[in-house]
Write a protein that holds these residues in place. Sequence first.
Motif, PDB file in Angstrom:
ATOM      1  N   GLY A 192      39.788  -3.355  -0.868  1.00 45.06           N
ATOM      2  CA  GLY A 192      39.061  -1.807  -0.766  1.00 45.06           C
ATOM      3  C   GLY A 192      38.129  -1.788  -1.675  1.00 45.06           C
ATOM      4  N   ASP A 224      35.435   1.159  -1.928  1.00 50.65           N
ATOM      5  CA  ASP A 224      35.232   1.826  -0.700  1.00 50.65           C
ATOM      6  C   ASP A 224      35.728   3.337  -0.776  1.00 50.65           C
ATOM      7  OD1 ASP A 224      35.404   2.853   1.869  1.00 50.65           O
ATOM      8  OD2 ASP A 224      35.993   0.788   2.751  1.00 50.65           O
ATOM      9  N   SER A 271      38.936   4.038   0.991  1.00 51.37           N
ATOM     10  CA  SER A 271      40.226   3.000   0.799  1.00 51.37           C
ATOM     11  C   SER A 271      41.298   3.745  -0.114  1.00 51.37           C
ATOM     12  CB  SER A 271      39.577   1.796  -0.019  1.00 51.37           C
ATOM     13  OG  SER A 271      39.319   2.180  -1.087  1.00 51.37           O
TER      14      SER A 271
END
Length: 374
Positions: free
Chosen positions: A285, A310, A313
């Motif tokens: 992530g 992200d 995430s």
Amino acid sequence: MKRTWLHWGAIGCGAFFALYAAQAFASGTSGDAIALEARKIEGEVYVKASSLVAALGGKGSFDPSTNTYRYVPGDVVPDVIEQVGDSVVAVIGKPQGSPARASDRFELAHGSGVIVSSDGWIVTNAHVIESMKEIIVLTQDEKQYKPTKVLRDPASDLALLKITATGLQAAKFADSDDIRPGETVIAIGTPVSFSLRNSATVGVVSGVNRSVNGSYRLLQTDAAINPGNSGGPLINTKGEVVGINTLKFVDVSVDNTGFSIPANTVQYIAEHLRTYGQVKRAYLGFELEESWEAVVGLATNKPMTVLWVDPASSAAKLGVKKGDSLYSLNQKKLSTKVDLNEELKHYLPGEKVTVTMLSNGDIVQRTLTLQAHP
């Protein structure tokens, strides 16, 4: 081959003999230990002749008139090529966008492949079939097959083709984690011209755990790998596939520096492609940056630094942010992106892992839910 005198033991027709210098006979093998049927009589170890021949190849015969056994070592390389040849295929097709002029009707692209199951699954390189249409798989007995399935994974440069066939000779794969530099290897494929299919070159494993513009580690070899060898096998002296040939360095001052995708990575990718139709890669992530030592290939314990997270995430929800450092995943220390990718091969998206990180000057552990790689 060095001559070795064998002491005969009178144990009837079982043909057991004392093996004083098995190492001399085994010099043509990869150096692994060989288990042979044996007996110990009056302090001497007697090895069964048929076990020796089965393990090392060659031929042996017993002369009862002289009570002697004659062993003639085999030539390992020809034996291996003969053993594996039926598992190697040629892959041929028309280049995508090929001109339709009559003078170009024989323009062809080609590469190599390896049979991985008797029911018609073939592994090759993704770049071999990337720009190929009207693909034909040609087996060593010159039977032609049109693939019914074509599955590609550009990140690993591997692809699977499915042909309608049964009873094919599937290649045996080695455990590539056990491969050592200096082992004898043989590359088989279709170099340069389609008329040269099933050509063989011999060399050694020049290095292991190489990182060369890819997601995973590669094997390095000095066995000649030429255009068209791509997708073909790199084989050890046991007849096992240790890797799939994928690329080489090309320059006027560069000689015999080729690379193969290790067998364990090939099996991982092939299993995912067959099961899911794609490789289900796990992703933490966040994106990472390596230390300069890792970039230039120096051994280092320096962690990687988080460049981007992200926002959707699990990592972001648990507080991972730009500038944090990643030390380990489930206690496995990581210093390079290739290290991370190799470790993530053991997991699927949705599974949980524990990462050890440096954040705001503190060492912290976070349990993340892995995502599918974007």
